[in-house]
Design a protein around this motif. Sequence first.
Motif, PDB file in Angstrom:
ATOM      1  N   TRP A 193       0.807  -1.217   0.000  1.00 61.75           N
ATOM      2  CA  TRP A 193       0.000   0.000   0.000  1.00 61.75           C
ATOM      3  C   TRP A 193       0.842   1.271   0.000  1.00 61.75           C
ATOM      4  CZ3 TRP A 193      -3.981  -1.252  -2.187  1.00 61.75           C
ATOM      5  CH2 TRP A 193      -4.830  -2.290  -1.802  1.00 61.75           C
ATOM      6  N   PRO A 194       1.910   1.385   0.791  1.00 62.97           N
ATOM      7  CA  PRO A 194       2.751   2.585   0.662  1.00 62.97           C
ATOM      8  C   PRO A 194       3.393   2.710  -0.717  1.00 62.97           C
ATOM      9  CG  PRO A 194       3.168   1.497   2.752  1.00 62.97           C
ATOM     10  CD  PRO A 194       2.317   0.568   1.953  1.00 62.97           C
ATOM     11  N   ALA A 195       3.789   1.573  -1.311  1.00 61.72           N
ATOM     12  CA  ALA A 195       4.384   1.616  -2.647  1.00 61.72           C
ATOM     13  C   ALA A 195       3.360   2.072  -3.676  1.00 61.72           C
ATOM     14  CB  ALA A 195       4.934   0.240  -3.019  1.00 61.72           C
ATOM     15  N   VAL A 196       2.137   1.569  -3.565  1.00 62.33           N
ATOM     16  CA  VAL A 196       1.073   2.007  -4.465  1.00 62.33           C
ATOM     17  C   VAL A 196       0.790   3.498  -4.275  1.00 62.33           C
ATOM     18  CG1 VAL A 196      -1.397   1.786  -4.982  1.00 62.33           C
ATOM     19  CG2 VAL A 196       0.003  -0.263  -4.672  1.00 62.33           C
ATOM     20  N   ALA A 197       0.844   3.970  -3.035  1.00 66.03           N
ATOM     21  CA  ALA A 197       0.614   5.387  -2.754  1.00 66.03           C
ATOM     22  C   ALA A 197       1.652   6.257  -3.462  1.00 66.03           C
ATOM     23  CB  ALA A 197       0.657   5.638  -1.247  1.00 66.03           C
ATOM     24  N   ILE A 198       2.910   5.824  -3.440  1.00 66.63           N
ATOM     25  CA  ILE A 198       3.960   6.560  -4.154  1.00 66.63           C
ATOM     26  C   ILE A 198       3.690   6.548  -5.649  1.00 66.63           C
ATOM     27  CG2 ILE A 198       6.423   6.621  -4.711  1.00 66.63           C
ATOM     28  CD1 ILE A 198       6.959   5.385  -1.952  1.00 66.63           C
ATOM     29  N   LEU A 199       3.323   5.391  -6.178  1.00 67.74           N
ATOM     30  CA  LEU A 199       3.028   5.263  -7.606  1.00 67.74           C
ATOM     31  C   LEU A 199       1.896   6.202  -8.016  1.00 67.74           C
ATOM     32  CD1 LEU A 199       3.245   3.827 -10.372  1.00 67.74           C
ATOM     33  CD2 LEU A 199       1.671   2.097  -9.473  1.00 67.74           C
ATOM     34  N   VAL A 200       0.847   6.261  -7.198  1.00 64.75           N
ATOM     35  CA  VAL A 200      -0.320   7.072  -7.535  1.00 64.75           C
ATOM     36  C   VAL A 200       0.032   8.563  -7.569  1.00 64.75           C
ATOM     37  CG1 VAL A 200      -2.579   7.843  -6.701  1.00 64.75           C
ATOM     38  CG2 VAL A 200      -2.029   5.411  -6.730  1.00 64.75           C
ATOM     39  N   VAL A 201       0.763   9.056  -6.576  1.00 58.56           N
ATOM     40  CA  VAL A 201       1.071  10.482  -6.534  1.00 58.56           C
ATOM     41  C   VAL A 201       2.015  10.871  -7.672  1.00 58.56           C
ATOM     42  CG1 VAL A 201       3.042  10.316  -4.934  1.00 58.56           C
ATOM     43  CG2 VAL A 201       1.688  12.408  -5.026  1.00 58.56           C
ATOM     44  N   VAL A 202       2.982  10.030  -7.977  1.00 61.37           N
ATOM     45  CA  VAL A 202       3.886  10.327  -9.098  1.00 61.37           C
ATOM     46  C   VAL A 202       3.120  10.301 -10.411  1.00 61.37           C
ATOM     47  CG1 VAL A 202       5.896   9.522 -10.388  1.00 61.37           C
ATOM     48  CG2 VAL A 202       5.925   9.465  -7.890  1.00 61.37           C
ATOM     49  N   LEU A 203       2.255   9.303 -10.588  1.00 63.18           N
ATOM     50  CA  LEU A 203       1.449   9.217 -11.806  1.00 63.18           C
ATOM     51  C   LEU A 203       0.542  10.429 -11.942  1.00 63.18           C
ATOM     52  CD1 LEU A 203       0.401   7.587 -14.256  1.00 63.18           C
ATOM     53  CD2 LEU A 203      -1.249   6.512 -12.698  1.00 63.18           C
ATOM     54  N   GLY A 204      -0.120  10.830 -10.853  1.00 63.08           N
ATOM     55  CA  GLY A 204      -1.034  11.958 -10.913  1.00 63.08           C
ATOM     56  C   GLY A 204      -0.358  13.240 -11.358  1.00 63.08           C
ATOM     57  N   PHE A 205       0.778  13.561 -10.764  1.00 62.20           N
ATOM     58  CA  PHE A 205       1.461  14.801 -11.127  1.00 62.20           C
ATOM     59  C   PHE A 205       2.079  14.722 -12.520  1.00 62.20           C
ATOM     60  CE2 PHE A 205       1.177  15.799  -6.596  1.00 62.20           C
ATOM     61  CZ  PHE A 205       0.877  17.146  -6.657  1.00 62.20           C
ATOM     62  N   ASN A 206       2.478  13.543 -12.951  1.00 59.95           N
ATOM     63  CA  ASN A 206       2.999  13.402 -14.310  1.00 59.95           C
ATOM     64  C   ASN A 206       1.899  13.612 -15.346  1.00 59.95           C
ATOM     65  OD1 ASN A 206       5.977  12.242 -14.950  1.00 59.95           O
ATOM     66  ND2 ASN A 206       5.397  11.746 -12.858  1.00 59.95           N
ATOM     67  N   LEU A 207       0.750  13.025 -15.119  1.00 55.79           N
ATOM     68  CA  LEU A 207      -0.369  13.209 -16.047  1.00 55.79           C
ATOM     69  C   LEU A 207      -0.807  14.668 -16.078  1.00 55.79           C
ATOM     70  CD1 LEU A 207      -2.559  10.048 -15.314  1.00 55.79           C
ATOM     71  CD2 LEU A 207      -1.024  10.435 -17.252  1.00 55.79           C
ATOM     72  N   LEU A 208      -0.846  15.305 -14.900  1.00 55.44           N
ATOM     73  CA  LEU A 208      -1.223  16.711 -14.840  1.00 55.44           C
ATOM     74  C   LEU A 208      -0.204  17.580 -15.558  1.00 55.44           C
ATOM     75  CD1 LEU A 208      -3.030  18.970 -13.778  1.00 55.44           C
ATOM     76  CD2 LEU A 208      -1.739  18.913 -11.631  1.00 55.44           C
ATOM     77  N   GLY A 209       1.083  17.297 -15.360  1.00 57.24           N
ATOM     78  CA  GLY A 209       2.122  18.066 -16.033  1.00 57.24           C
ATOM     79  C   GLY A 209       2.060  17.921 -17.544  1.00 57.24           C
ATOM     80  N   ASP A 210       1.817  16.708 -18.027  1.00 54.91           N
ATOM     81  CA  ASP A 210       1.684  16.496 -19.471  1.00 54.91           C
ATOM     82  C   ASP A 210       0.483  17.264 -20.016  1.00 54.91           C
ATOM     83  OD1 ASP A 210       3.903  14.886 -19.608  1.00 54.91           O
ATOM     84  OD2 ASP A 210       2.778  13.009 -19.401  1.00 54.91           O
TER      85      ASP A 210
END
Length: 291
Positions: free
Chosen positions: A264-281
């Motif tokens: 769950w902590p690893a998934v949490a890191i994945l989600v936040v990185v994915l979210g900001f990457n998609l937003l930045g794109d």
Amino acid sequence: MDRSLPLARLFRLASSKAWATFFANPLSVLGLIIVLVILVLSVFAGVLTPYPEHVGPVGDFSAMNAPPDGAYWFGTDTMGRDLLTRIVYGYQLALIMAAVVLSIATPVGVVVGLVAGYKGGWVDYALMRITDIFLAVPPLVLAMAIMGFLQPTLMNGMLAITAMWWPWYARLVYNVTRAETQEGYVLAAETVGASTAHIVFREILPNCMPSIVTKMTLDVGFVILMASSLSFLGLGVQPPTPDLGSMVAEGAKYMPSSWWLTVWPAVAILVVVLGFNLLGDGLREAFEAEG
């Protein structure tokens, strides 16, 4: 070329076709939703989390290592603390770190890039060679080297990441500035005797803002990932402070039986990185659509 002030240009996007482009991309919208959810959870963590008292060292030993269930959606850790609560507070800490790092690294890098790109000559050579020295060292290795001389605390972790982050903004802004100095509006400003500060900050900087804002949005996720990596190695935030990287490292000792401690902590890191990457794109596409 758009010569308006940086913030004015950003606010004007709300009435332009840029947002139409942004919302037409489902991935951009997904990134925005993820980021907004994480921000809301972080800001209102004390209200939205089920066990806010589990943020510190206090736990419930009668419920330690409990698997996910109705009472503890993400399970509990080795001290009986609710993992969901600690992940949400981990998000809060991660966002604070990213905000502090970028609020320091971005202005420093932007000023270095602007001055070197516009002035040229020995100023350009000196500033960009210093920048290249920092860029030549892998970011995580540089941060680890800095932390090797410091105590593993939240403040020192932010300082270490900041020290290796500003050169990326210096290089980005330098490249944009070098291209902009040949534009007509810069030559016109020089012809009428405008000061260097006016040309750099009122003429060139506004046209660097789309690239800067896009990179800052993308970098939030990468700063969080870097901070988590340092914590995973024991060089970042220390227990009992809830930190995503520390939780992954601690939970790895109990794999695979207590899988939730790491997953769950690893998934949490994945989600936040994915979210900001998609937003930045999405923001990059919006700025490009604005022209």
